[in-house]
Design a protein around this motif. Structure first.
Motif, PDB file in Angstrom:
ATOM      1  N   ALA A 144      20.105  50.833  25.137  1.00  0.00           N
ATOM      2  CA  ALA A 144      20.003  49.768  24.144  1.00  0.00           C
ATOM      3  C   ALA A 144      19.528  50.316  22.805  1.00  0.00           C
ATOM      4  O   ALA A 144      20.075  49.998  21.750  1.00  0.00           O
ATOM      5  N   SER A 148      22.847  49.793  20.432  1.00  0.00           N
ATOM      6  CA  SER A 148      23.099  48.461  19.907  1.00  0.00           C
ATOM      7  C   SER A 148      22.014  47.933  18.993  1.00  0.00           C
ATOM      8  O   SER A 148      22.246  46.998  18.258  1.00  0.00           O
ATOM      9  N   PHE A 149      20.852  48.530  18.992  1.00  0.00           N
ATOM     10  CA  PHE A 149      19.787  47.922  18.210  1.00  0.00           C
ATOM     11  C   PHE A 149      19.777  48.398  16.765  1.00  0.00           C
ATOM     12  O   PHE A 149      20.033  49.565  16.475  1.00  0.00           O
ATOM     13  N   ARG A 181      18.579  46.226   5.841  1.00  0.00           N
ATOM     14  CA  ARG A 181      18.100  44.918   5.376  1.00  0.00           C
ATOM     15  C   ARG A 181      16.813  45.113   4.588  1.00  0.00           C
ATOM     16  O   ARG A 181      16.614  44.534   3.543  1.00  0.00           O
TER      17      ARG A 181
ATOM     18  N   ASP B 118      14.967  41.107  15.887  1.00  0.00           N
ATOM     19  CA  ASP B 118      16.064  40.150  15.915  1.00  0.00           C
ATOM     20  C   ASP B 118      15.841  39.086  16.989  1.00  0.00           C
ATOM     21  O   ASP B 118      16.182  37.918  16.797  1.00  0.00           O
ATOM     22  N   ARG B 153      26.350  43.228  10.432  1.00  0.00           N
ATOM     23  CA  ARG B 153      25.280  43.214  11.423  1.00  0.00           C
ATOM     24  C   ARG B 153      25.216  41.920  12.218  1.00  0.00           C
ATOM     25  O   ARG B 153      24.434  41.793  13.149  1.00  0.00           O
ATOM     26  N   ARG B 156      25.719  41.727  16.175  1.00  0.00           N
ATOM     27  CA  ARG B 156      24.594  42.357  16.856  1.00  0.00           C
ATOM     28  C   ARG B 156      23.348  41.472  16.755  1.00  0.00           C
ATOM     29  O   ARG B 156      22.604  41.306  17.711  1.00  0.00           O
ATOM     30  N   VAL B 160      21.821  39.759  20.105  1.00  0.00           N
ATOM     31  CA  VAL B 160      20.727  40.622  20.551  1.00  0.00           C
ATOM     32  C   VAL B 160      20.105  40.121  21.848  1.00  0.00           C
ATOM     33  O   VAL B 160      19.668  40.904  22.686  1.00  0.00           O
ATOM     34  N   ASP B 163      21.643  41.574  24.906  1.00  0.00           N
ATOM     35  CA  ASP B 163      21.123  42.899  25.246  1.00  0.00           C
ATOM     36  C   ASP B 163      19.810  42.772  26.001  1.00  0.00           C
ATOM     37  O   ASP B 163      19.560  43.480  26.967  1.00  0.00           O
TER      38      ASP B 163
END
Lengths: 399, 324
Positions: A144, A148-149, A181, B118, B153, B156, B160, B163
């Motif tokens: 992860a 994906s993070f 960001r 997130d 983004r 994702r 999140v 996940d």
């Protein structure tokens, strides 16, 4: 990549020659002289999303290569057609030669697109024993974290920069930064990593694997109980395995992160902040500039893309706006001229607004040089387009 | 009965005016007597800038009244505060929460452990969208609008919790994550994509739609921002293009009204440039119209953003009221 003696910002940029300007605008740097200077080893382009960072990075890299430097450009997430023009069809983490460049001056250009997961995997494989590496690569937390993070991209972009620099194949590396960001996540990465390593939480997670829990204060019981309650025992176990396996890697990680950080601060690195002349982007640019200065990073200047030319037509917006209505009810030629005056007035107003934004920025950051790049009619997606941008960046001229 | 109030997620490529459009949408949804919550999640204080108010705290506060007489509330979601609040709300971890803080876990969770941010941000949106009035048991807000992360983004960000659900096989985190994903994919949610009529943002919008759809997330409208009107009539366009309107024709007209005739070539070139920009804009508009999602056009604001300008943008956004 040792930390060098501290230098003042002006010492750090001996190669930046200032053009004497007769106008009330900040001097602009001679980008060509900077690209030609062999002491310039790394150029970092940073800025908010959507301001043309990748295009700027690619244009600088191409110009340097065609002037004879051996260049590698590291892009993070290029637009598809720009990527194709650089020959970046596959995301395989390997710099490949860009076809179609003018190698007459003896230079070359390689380009690569960052693949964050395989960059992370490579670090793990390089620093752990084969069994340990296999264990980490299979851990769900690692999977992860590495794929994906959000946040990992910044770490890995800086890791890759360090790797490319260490390889020594290129005498100039141009990096495009991730559209973070929080503006400068990549600068924070080393410190975040260090605080992770020193964190009591990590020690807590490692405790059962490493020694008697009584080493920890009375808070431990509450904390593990809380974690168990919130996360569930299985998550906690996975996390512990992950952290324990990763423990051996942490030292190396921290060292690398710190080395990259000092590389960024070193002589030979130049940061460009990229913006467009719109309020939000200029605000963000001011924040970047202040942050880079606070971190003692060598800032070369602000590149303002998509600037509208305030051409020397000799008709002000106000004059055009007052003449147009008088012509609007006339003969065909007058009506049409009235419409052309409307178009002209709109452009002049836009240019005025943009100039005000640039002036405001310059008033607050007097020592930051500004390089304006005029708006092109179409998006850039081939080498010729990049060359045109490069011409504007390189040639000292008023946009 | 719906499980949550309507949730509008606004994404878009950087530089397309995402925050401004999200603010205008909140105003558009705030009809008479209605309450709309506008959230930001990136710590940029973009909402405060758009509405020209001081930086927002982690607290829901009223920041605007729409022309129709509804109210817009704003919330800047801060992950650390959200985590402590979450622990308190769901686990009553008053003392343990502080212990977690002492051990650096709050810091670890919100800044270092990637992804957790997130989860907390989407978790807070989830909480606000489901919150009910204790007395009437109606939803506290009539709609929630999120100024979300950019298109690159967004999948994702919204996914999140998938996940996390994958990591946590059992336990409260898993069920919480699953509920959040169910809401994100649910009938009350729509993800709108803001774009401008330029090649790269349009391409990114199409990629975004494909990605969101692939992840099972509901795509709402494409919001085409900063549309520039044509300032030239068809007659003038034709005259410029077939060479009947040239510097030679324009120069005497300028002279007659006391303007420098030397400016004529610049005006003609400016006109041709305008035609070209309109053509490129039309080309991109055709691509958007073909993308299979409804779209709304929003005009370019030439005089900067203020409450009046936001109201102007809010008008064409009215159809999003029943977007889903």
């Amino acid at each position: 990549m040792t930390r060098r003696a501290a230098t003042t910002p002006s010492d750090r940029r001996p190669h930046v020659e200032r053009r004497i300007s007769t106008r009330h605008e900040p001097d602009r740097i001679d980008v060509d002289a900077m690209l030609a200077d062999r002491r310039t080893r790394i150029i970092v382009c940073c800025g908010a999303g959507g301001v043309g960072k990748t295009t700027t990075a690619a244009a600088l890299a191409l110009r340097a290569a065609e002037q004879g430097r051996t260049v590698c450009v590291l892009t993070i997430d290029p637009a598809r057609r720009l990527a194709q023009s650089l020959g970046l069809v596959e995301l395989d983490n390997t710099p490949r030669p860009v076809q179609g460049i003018d190698a007459g001056a003896g230079g070359s250009l390689d380009a690569m697109m960052l693949d964050m997961k395989s960059t992370f995997d490579e670090v793990v494989i390089a620093h752990a024993s084969p069994e340990k590496a296999a264990e980490i690569l299979a851990n769900p937390f690692y999977v992860a974290l590495s794929s994906s993070f959000a946040g990992t991209q910044e770490y890995m972009a800086m890791e890759k920069l360090g790797q490319l620099h260490a390889e020594g194949r290129w005498d100039l590396i141009v990096v495009d930064t991730p559209p973070s960001r929080s503006a400068l996540d990549f600068l924070d990465a080393p410190e975040r990593l260090s605080s992770l390593l020193d964190g009591r939480f990590i020690k807590l997670l490692l405790a059962p694997a490493k020694g008697p829990a009584r080493l920890f204060s009375a808070g431990l019981g509450i904390v593990t109980a809380a974690l168990n309650k919130v996360l569930g025992a299985q998550v906690l176990r996975d996390m512990q395995t992950f952290v324990a396996a990763f423990d051996t890697l942490f030292g190396g990680f921290r060292q690398r992160a710190e080395a990259t950080f000092s590389l960024l601060q070193a002589e030979g690195t130049a940061f460009f902040v990229v913006a467009v002349p719109e309020p939000a982007a200029m605000r963000e640019a001011a924040y970047f500039v202040e942050r880079l200065e606070a971190d003692d990073m060598p800032l070369a200047g602000l590149i303002v893309n998509r600037v509208h030319d305030e051409s020397a037509a000799g008709i002000s917006a106000a004059d055009a706006e007052s003449a147009a209505p008088r012509l609007a009810r006339g003969r065909a030629a007058e009506r049409r001229t009235a419409e052309l005056l409307d178009v002209h007035a709109e452009r002049m107003r836009l240019a005025e607004r943009e100039n005000r934004l640039r002036d405001r920025f310059s008033a607050a950051h007097r020592n930051v040089e500004v390089v304006p790049v005029p708006a092109l009619e179409t998006d850039v997606h081939d080498l010729d387009g990049l060359r045109r941008i490069g011409d504007h960046l390189g040639t000292p001229q008023r946009a | 009965m719906a499980n949550s109030t309507p949730l509008h997620i606004v994404t878009g490529k950087g530089g397309t005016g995402k925050t401004t459009v999200a603010a205008a949408l909140a105003l558009a949804l705030a009809g008479r007597g209605r309450k709309v919550l506008l959230c930001e999640v990136e710590g940029r204080q973009g909402i405060a800038q758009v509405f020209d108010v001081p930086p927002l705290p982690y607290e829901e506060r009223r920041i605007a009244t729409s022309d129709a007489g509804g109210h817009v509330y704003a919330l800047a979601i801060d992950p650390e505060a959200a985590l402590l609040e979450y622990l308190q709300m769901y686990y009553r971890l008053g003392r343990a929460g502080r212990a977690l803080d002492k051990f650096g876990i709050i810091d670890f969770a919100t800044t270092i452990a990637p992804g957790v941010r997130d989860v907390l941000l989407t978790g807070k949106v989830y909480e606000a969208a489901r919150r009910r009035d204790e007395r009437t048991s109606a939803f506290v807000y009539d709609a929630v609008v999120v100024d979300a992360p950019p298109t690159g983004r967004i999948t994702r960000f919204l996914g999140v919790n998938d996940d996390v659900a994958g990591l946590a096989k059992v336990g409260p985190i898993r069920s919480q994550s699953e509920s959040i994903m169910a809401m994100m994919r649910g009938p009350q949610t729509a993800v709108h994509l803001v774009t401008v009529l330029e090649e790269m943002p349009v391409q990114e919008t199409l990629d975004g739609i494909a990605e969101l759809t692939g992840a099972g997330l509901p795509v709402g409208y494409v919001l085409v921002n900063m549309v520039r009107p044509s300032l030239l009539s068809q007659d003038t366009v034709d005259a410029l293009q077939d060479g009947r309107l040239t510097a030679k024709t324009v120069a005497p007209v300028l002279r007659d009204v006391g303007l420098p005739s030397a400016a004529a070539p610049t005006l003609v070139a400016g006109g041709l440039g305008h035609i070209e920009r309109q053509r490129l804009q039309d080309e991109q508009r055709a691509i958007i119209e073909d993308c299979g999602r409804p779209s709304v056009s929003l005009p370019l604001l030439t005089s900067g953003v203020d409450l009046g300008a936001l109201q102007e943008l809010a008008e064409p956004l009215a159809p999003l009221e029943d977007a889903r």
